[in-house]
Each structure stands twice: as C-alpha cells, then as structure tokens.
Design a protein around this motif. Structure first.
Motif, short mmCIF file in Angstrom:
data_model
loop_
_atom_site.label_atom_id
_atom_site.label_comp_id
_atom_site.label_asym_id
_atom_site.label_seq_id
_atom_site.Cartn_x
_atom_site.Cartn_y
_atom_site.Cartn_z
N LEU A 59 11.68 39.66 53.57
CA LEU A 59 12.88 40.04 54.32
C LEU A 59 13.00 39.19 55.58
CD1 LEU A 59 13.22 43.91 54.22
CD2 LEU A 59 14.82 42.20 53.40
N GLY A 60 11.87 38.97 56.24
CA GLY A 60 11.86 38.13 57.43
C GLY A 60 12.36 36.73 57.12
N ILE A 61 11.91 36.17 55.99
CA ILE A 61 12.32 34.82 55.59
C ILE A 61 13.82 34.80 55.29
CG2 ILE A 61 12.11 33.10 53.76
CD1 ILE A 61 9.15 33.71 53.68
N ARG A 62 14.31 35.83 54.61
CA ARG A 62 15.74 35.88 54.27
C ARG A 62 16.61 35.99 55.54
NH1 ARG A 62 17.36 36.71 49.24
NH2 ARG A 62 19.17 37.93 49.85
N ILE A 63 16.12 36.77 56.49
CA ILE A 63 16.88 36.91 57.73
C ILE A 63 16.93 35.58 58.48
CG2 ILE A 63 16.85 37.98 60.03
CD1 ILE A 63 15.71 40.52 58.56
N SER A 64 15.79 34.90 58.55
CA SER A 64 15.78 33.63 59.28
C SER A 64 16.52 32.54 58.52
CB SER A 64 14.34 33.20 59.60
OG SER A 64 13.66 32.90 58.41
N ALA A 65 16.73 32.71 57.20
CA ALA A 65 17.54 31.75 56.44
C ALA A 65 19.01 32.14 56.49
CB ALA A 65 17.05 31.68 55.00
N GLU A 66 19.34 33.10 57.34
CA GLU A 66 20.71 33.55 57.57
C GLU A 66 21.40 34.06 56.30
OE1 GLU A 66 22.48 30.28 59.59
OE2 GLU A 66 21.34 30.65 61.41
N SER A 67 20.71 34.91 55.60
CA SER A 67 21.33 35.56 54.44
C SER A 67 22.42 36.51 54.91
CB SER A 67 20.25 36.34 53.68
OG SER A 67 20.86 37.22 52.76
N SER A 68 23.50 36.61 54.11
CA SER A 68 24.58 37.52 54.50
C SER A 68 24.19 38.96 54.20
CB SER A 68 25.88 37.15 53.78
OG SER A 68 25.68 37.25 52.39
N ALA A 69 23.23 39.16 53.32
CA ALA A 69 22.75 40.51 53.02
C ALA A 69 21.26 40.45 52.72
CB ALA A 69 23.50 41.10 51.84
N PRO A 70 20.42 40.31 53.76
CA PRO A 70 18.98 40.11 53.53
C PRO A 70 18.32 41.22 52.72
CG PRO A 70 19.48 40.42 55.88
CD PRO A 70 20.78 40.30 55.18
N ALA A 71 18.81 42.45 52.87
CA ALA A 71 18.14 43.58 52.23
C ALA A 71 18.61 43.84 50.80
CB ALA A 71 18.31 44.84 53.07
N GLU A 72 19.51 43.00 50.28
CA GLU A 72 20.05 43.29 48.95
C GLU A 72 19.00 43.14 47.84
OE1 GLU A 72 23.14 40.51 48.14
OE2 GLU A 72 21.77 38.79 48.10
N ILE A 73 17.87 42.52 48.16
CA ILE A 73 16.83 42.36 47.14
C ILE A 73 15.85 43.54 47.13
CG2 ILE A 73 16.92 39.84 46.94
CD1 ILE A 73 14.14 41.26 48.93
N VAL A 74 16.04 44.49 48.04
CA VAL A 74 15.11 45.61 48.10
C VAL A 74 15.18 46.46 46.83
CG1 VAL A 74 14.56 47.77 49.30
CG2 VAL A 74 15.02 45.71 50.62
N GLY A 75 16.39 46.77 46.40
CA GLY A 75 16.57 47.55 45.17
C GLY A 75 15.90 46.87 43.98
N PRO A 76 16.25 45.59 43.71
CA PRO A 76 15.58 44.87 42.61
C PRO A 76 14.06 44.83 42.74
CG PRO A 76 17.50 43.66 43.33
CD PRO A 76 17.37 44.82 44.27
N THR A 77 13.55 44.71 43.98
CA THR A 77 12.10 44.67 44.16
C THR A 77 11.47 46.00 43.77
OG1 THR A 77 12.33 43.09 45.96
CG2 THR A 77 10.24 44.25 45.83
N ILE A 78 12.11 47.10 44.18
CA ILE A 78 11.59 48.42 43.82
C ILE A 78 11.57 48.57 42.29
CG2 ILE A 78 12.00 50.91 43.95
CD1 ILE A 78 13.13 50.47 46.76
N PHE A 79 12.66 48.12 41.65
CA PHE A 79 12.71 48.19 40.19
C PHE A 79 11.59 47.37 39.55
CE2 PHE A 79 13.95 46.22 36.19
CZ PHE A 79 14.25 47.32 35.41
N ALA A 80 11.49 46.09 39.96
CA ALA A 80 10.50 45.19 39.34
C ALA A 80 9.08 45.70 39.54
CB ALA A 80 10.65 43.78 39.90
N THR A 81 8.78 46.21 40.74
CA THR A 81 7.42 46.69 40.99
C THR A 81 7.14 47.99 40.23
OG1 THR A 81 8.14 47.78 43.03
CG2 THR A 81 7.13 45.61 43.24
#
Lengths: 177, 195
Positions: free
Chosen positions: B151-173
C-alpha cells in the motif's frame, strides 16, 4: 469497510501496547520484571538461526545473482503466456517464495514502470501482498528450534504459493477487467 | 526435498556462472548473502527481545490463555496433536493474529516462541512434527487483511485508488490459506501411511 481494516492495521500495535501492560498491572503482574525475563530469550533464539539463515540465503543469493532465476522465469513465462498470464509478472511469482526483499523490489519496479492502476500494476500489488516468503519462513522457524528435516513442509508451502498466484491472477482479471 | 532444492540452487547457479565465464558473481553473491544473514539475525534479536517481553506480560496476565480458550473449537480441528491446555496454542494464535492484522515484525517473535513450545511436544527433535508442519503451512500462506508494505508503494507511485487491491488480496490469501490447510491434511495422511 476498507478504511476500517486499514485503521485496524495502523492502530493494532499501539493499541496492543497500551492494553497489555495496563491490563497486566491492574491484575497485579510485575510488568517490568516480567518483560525483562521474557526478553532474555530473544538473543539466543536469534543466534541459533544464523547457520540455517546463512545456508539458505547463500543458496538463494547464488541462484539469483548468477541469472539462474531469470532463466527459470523465462521458461515459465513462455509456458504461462499461453494461459493469458502476462510474462512481466513471472519474475515476481518466481522470486516471491525465495526472497521477500527481492520480490518487493520487482513489484515496486513493475508498479513504477506500468503504473499502479494498470492491470500489471494491480496484479503485482496483489501478488506481493498475498503470500509470505516460504523458504525464508521455513528456514527461520525450523532453524530456531534446530529442526533439520522439514518433511512435507516445503511442498505444502510452494503449492500454497502457486495457488495464491493463480487466485491473484483470477481475482484481478475478474475485478478489474 | 530441501536437500535437493538447496543443491540445485547452488549447482545450477554456479554452472551458469561458469558458462558465462563470470565466476566472480558467485564469490560476491556468497559473501553478500552470508553477511545479510547475520545482519538479519541481529536485527531479529532486538525485535525478538522486545516482543517476547511483551508476550511474557500478556501470558502472566492470563491474556494468552484467554485467547486460546476463546478459539479452542477452531484450533482443535487444526492441531489435534496439541493438548488442550498447552501454552503452544496461545503462541500460535498470537502469531496468526499478528499476521492477519499486519502487525509487521511482531508475528515472527510470537511464531518462534510457538515453535519452541511445539518442539517440547516433538518426539524427534531433528524432524518437524505434524503440528509444526500445519503451523508453518498456515503461516507461509496466511490470510492478510492489510498488505501495508505494498500500500505504501502504491501511494508513493500516486495511485488513484491505492487501497483497491485490498479486496483482491483478502480473496487471494483466503484461497491460498484454504489450499495450504487442505494440502497439509492430505500430505499428513500420505506421510503417516508411509511410516
């Protein structure tokens, strides 16, 4: 929902550190003495891990830096490409079980090169966040108690990594395409 | 299996270096990695000391036992070989909680404490017990609610929605963890039959 989880994660450590000693002292525990006696075990365990860690990290280091890992990525990439998996993320998938730092570096590069909101950027983010460094965890955990025969642990860990990889590809395709 | 993997990693790497006529890569990689290993162990010594101290306080206050009792029905299924009052159960749960909550470096000290306690129950000190294998299966493929680092990396790469991968990560894990538990169960049965 996501914000709640994010805050939960941010505050977990401070809240834990607030609650545990406070609760303990109210129950009459001698917290300071207790802390010191518990902390005393820390150094011995860390030192016990060193030979295992050197063995594993040297092997991974040679495997990586001689380019053998890239070679493996290339072979796997050309196979998996036929299933619609972008070859750009294969080095990340291969690196993930071996080296957490190495994988993080690749993920950061991919996010930087393709953009965090690209398909590859999202896939790399999901993959990186989704699994732990199997070789490293086994080495450190078994090393700390001197277990040398891992039985089927490595096979289970790697199969789980593979599953997580395919689950990441599936879900990122599903959610963002 | 670990023996074969280890040898293959080293031999294939060295052979490739020889083919490329650059043996110095091997020398360099060896020294770097050996140094990094000791550096990591020393870093761990500090973190370990701190969290084991905190854990001891939680134990004395009865918090760890409370947690273990609360999750008993769930853990009895996963670790049938651990006696119900054994302290290893509490440490395992502390480790998994720290992993799931993303408490970063707290998970390893709790986990190593658990390994020490599992080793007390282990009949053969040089070989992994069934409970250890299950514990590490869950540990290497643990459910993650918050991948803080990425998340830190996505924020510093100026993602428009850094947290959008949280859902997929919960699913994959969640999928990965289920798979780990299932495969561990299967391998345990196969392995028992072989003995």
């Amino acid at each position: 929902m996501i914000e709640i989880i994010q805050n939960l994660s941010r505050w977990a450590v401070p809240v834990f550190l607030l609650f545990v000693p406070l609760y303990a002292i109210l129950r009459g525990v001698k917290v300071y003495e207790c802390f010191v006696s518990g902390a005393g075990e820390g150094f011995a365990i860390a030192v016990r891990i060193i030979p295992y860690l050197v063995a594993m990290m040297v092997a991974v280091g040679i495997f990586r830096q001689t380019g053998m890992m890239d070679l493996l990525s290339g072979v796997c990439g050309s196979v998996l490409q036929q299933w619609g998996i972008p070859p750009e993320v294969i080095p990340l998938a291969i690196m993930r079980p071996f080296s957490g730092g190495g994988a993080l570096g690749i993920a950061a590069e991919l996010i930087d090169a393709f953009g965090p909101d690209s398909f590859i950027g999202r896939l790399a983010s999901t993959m990186q966040g989704s699994t732990d460094t199997t070789f490293f965890v086994l080495t450190v955990y078994f090393g700390s108690v001197g277990v040398r025969r891992y039985r089927y642990s490595l096979a289970v860990g790697l199969l789980a990594d593979l599953t997580t990889f395919f689950a990441s590809v599936y879900i990122v395709n599903r959610v963002f395409m | 299996m670990i023996n074969i993997v280890w040898v293959v990693m080293i031999v294939s790497g060295v052979v490739l270096a020889v083919v490329q006529d650059s043996p110095e890569i091997v020398t360099q990689a060896t020294f770097q990695a050996a140094q990094a290993a000791v550096k990591y162990a020393l870093m761990l010594a500090g973190v370990m000391s701190f969290w084991l101290g905190i854990m001891k306080i939680a134990e004395e206050a009865g918090l760890v036992r409370g947690l273990a009792r609360l999750l008993r029905p769930f853990t009895r299924l996963l670790f049938p070989s651990i006696p119900s009052q054994h302290p290893a159960m509490g440490s395992i749960l502390m480790n998994l909680s720290a992993n799931i909550l993303g408490m970063g470096n707290a998970a390893t000290p709790f986990g190593l404490k658990a390994m020490g306690q599992l080793q007390e129950l282990n009949g053969n000190k040089e070989e992994a017990s069934e409970a250890m294998c299950t514990f590490l299966a869950i540990n290497t493929a643990c459910l993650t609610l918050m991948p803080t680092m990425i998340l830190g990396i996505r924020i510093s790469a100026e993602s428009s929605a850094p947290a959008e991968i949280v859902g997929p990560t919960i699913f994959a894990t969640a999928v990965g963890m289920s798979m780990a538990i299932a495969v561990d169960g299967i391998f345990r049965k196969i392995y028992r039959r072989r003995l």
